[in-house]
Design an enzyme around this catalytic site. Structure first.
Site, PDB file in Angstrom:
ATOM      1  N   GLY A  36      41.872  25.515  39.844  1.00 59.13           N
ATOM      2  CA  GLY A  36      42.085  26.964  39.978  1.00 59.13           C
ATOM      3  C   GLY A  36      41.267  27.730  38.933  1.00 59.13           C
ATOM      4  O   GLY A  36      40.573  28.697  39.250  1.00 59.13           O
ATOM      5  N   HIS A  37      41.333  27.280  37.677  1.00 61.50           N
ATOM      6  CA  HIS A  37      40.531  27.927  36.627  1.00 61.50           C
ATOM      7  C   HIS A  37      39.044  27.758  36.915  1.00 61.50           C
ATOM      8  O   HIS A  37      38.256  28.680  36.741  1.00 61.50           O
ATOM      9  CB  HIS A  37      40.814  27.280  35.261  1.00 61.50           C
ATOM     10  CG  HIS A  37      42.202  27.428  34.760  1.00 61.50           C
ATOM     11  ND1 HIS A  37      43.076  26.371  34.702  1.00 61.50           N
ATOM     12  CD2 HIS A  37      42.877  28.501  34.288  1.00 61.50           C
ATOM     13  CE1 HIS A  37      44.225  26.780  34.181  1.00 61.50           C
ATOM     14  NE2 HIS A  37      44.138  28.071  33.940  1.00 61.50           N
ATOM     15  N   GLY A 148      43.342  34.713  38.432  1.00 60.40           N
ATOM     16  CA  GLY A 148      43.823  34.087  39.662  1.00 60.40           C
ATOM     17  C   GLY A 148      44.925  34.919  40.314  1.00 60.40           C
ATOM     18  O   GLY A 148      45.756  35.516  39.622  1.00 60.40           O
ATOM     19  N   GLN A 149      44.931  34.928  41.647  1.00 64.97           N
ATOM     20  CA  GLN A 149      45.994  35.647  42.366  1.00 64.97           C
ATOM     21  C   GLN A 149      47.306  34.891  42.348  1.00 64.97           C
ATOM     22  O   GLN A 149      48.322  35.390  42.776  1.00 64.97           O
ATOM     23  CB  GLN A 149      45.555  35.918  43.813  1.00 64.97           C
ATOM     24  CG  GLN A 149      44.491  36.997  43.887  1.00 64.97           C
ATOM     25  CD  GLN A 149      43.914  37.174  45.269  1.00 64.97           C
ATOM     26  OE1 GLN A 149      44.206  36.397  46.173  1.00 64.97           O
ATOM     27  NE2 GLN A 149      43.072  38.172  45.419  1.00 64.97           N
ATOM     28  N   LYS A 150      47.280  33.650  41.865  1.00 66.06           N
ATOM     29  CA  LYS A 150      48.537  32.906  41.771  1.00 66.06           C
ATOM     30  C   LYS A 150      49.526  33.659  40.870  1.00 66.06           C
ATOM     31  O   LYS A 150      50.695  33.775  41.179  1.00 66.06           O
ATOM     32  CB  LYS A 150      48.276  31.507  41.218  1.00 66.06           C
ATOM     33  CG  LYS A 150      49.507  30.867  40.686  1.00 66.06           C
ATOM     34  CD  LYS A 150      49.608  29.430  41.011  1.00 66.06           C
ATOM     35  CE  LYS A 150      50.930  28.891  40.555  1.00 66.06           C
ATOM     36  NZ  LYS A 150      51.177  29.162  39.130  1.00 66.06           N
TER      37      LYS A 150
END
Ligand code: PAF
Length: 281
Positions: A36-37, A148-150
């Site tokens: 993700g990163h 991130g949209q998380k």
């Protein structure tokens, strides 16, 4: 790839880029990096001349009973991953470098949207995030910053802060990176037992089912109830299942684009996820 641990060193490394008006892309992280990163870095690499990643486990965003001391610090492994995806500079300051030895008297606080969702369980958390991100923005002075949209609420808080304070940085939200079975990638997934890891994709499945149900005309409150039931049946302890509009305002009908939010504990691990659901035209 260079690593800088002081503000002075980072400034010296960035000055040539600034002097020649190169675009600087910035990704703030607390390390223990996953795909993700790395997706954020790849995105920055495409858009910017110089890519800076900070690795700093920020004490001001952890509550007294949270895992600051045990938060994984994996600088060497992180640096290897960052070099592979084309990061130019890693900024890895100490707590003293960031917060100095004098008392800090300034706070950055975004109201309303921080007293909701994850903010309810973690008082002060978003103030700590807003503070460190403001400091990092001032130190790096990037043109673009990637989140991130998380952590949708965090992204909304940063966007609000940037708007409210006229910070001259474009904030870019990058879609959630997921494992093949749908589990949103997170540093916390490493804490899951093997069995819990098998169960965890139930969160994304419940969100996708909810999306279908909403598109088939299900009433919003029933949809939320069904997500909650799926998670409870699978053995998760639900913290919240909520719906908001993209600006994090409350909604009671599916008459606009919405975001579904979940936070739940699986074993000892608290997982969060969200899904943006478009109102059909
Ligand atoms: O999302 C994170 O890892 C942190 O909250 C951030 C944005 C790096 C600030 O410490």
């Amino acid at each position: 790839m260079k690593t800088e641990t002081t503000i002075q060193g980072l400034t010296a490394s960035l000055n040539p880029a600034r002097a020649t008006r190169k675009t600087i892309g910035f990704i703030p992280t607390m390390g223990n990096l996953h795909q993700g990163h790395l997706n954020l870095v790849r995105e920055a690499r495409q858009l910017c001349d110089v890519v800076v990643v900070s690795i700093f486990v920020n004490p001001t965003q952890f509550g007294p009973n949270e895992d600051f001391d045990n938060y994984p610090r994996t600088l060497e492994q992180d640096s290897n991953l960052l070099a592979e995806v084309g990061c130019d500079i890693v900024f890895a300051p100490s707590v003293e470098q960031m917060y100095g030895k004098y008392p800090r008297l300034t706070n950055i606080s975004v109201s309303e949207i921080t007293n909701d969702l994850c903010g309810l369980q973690r008082p002060g958390h978003f103030d700590g995030v807003a503070l460190v991100v403001t400091k990092l923005f001032n130190i790096v002075q990037p043109n673009f910053a990637f989140f991130g949209q998380k952590d949708y609420q965090q992204l909304a808080v940063i966007k609000q802060m940037v708007r409210d304070l006229s910070i001259p940085i474009e904030v870019i939200g990058v879609p959630i990176a997921r494992a093949e079975d749908g589990l949103a990638l997170s540093s916390r997934n490493g804490y899951l037992t093997e069995q819990d890891r098998q169960t965890a994709p139930v969160i994304f499945k419940a969100l996708k089912t909810a999306e279908q149900n909403l598109h088939s005309g299900q009433v919003l409150s029933d949809t939320l109830g069904q997500i909650r039931a799926s998670l409870t049946d699978a053995g998760l302890i639900v913290d919240y299942v909520e719906v908001r509009n993209p600006m994090l305002q409350k909604v009671d009908q599916f008459d606009q684009d919405v975001v579904l939010f979940v936070a739940a504990k699986l074993g000892k691990t608290r997982l969060i996820d969200n899904l943006q659901v478009k109102r059909p035209a």
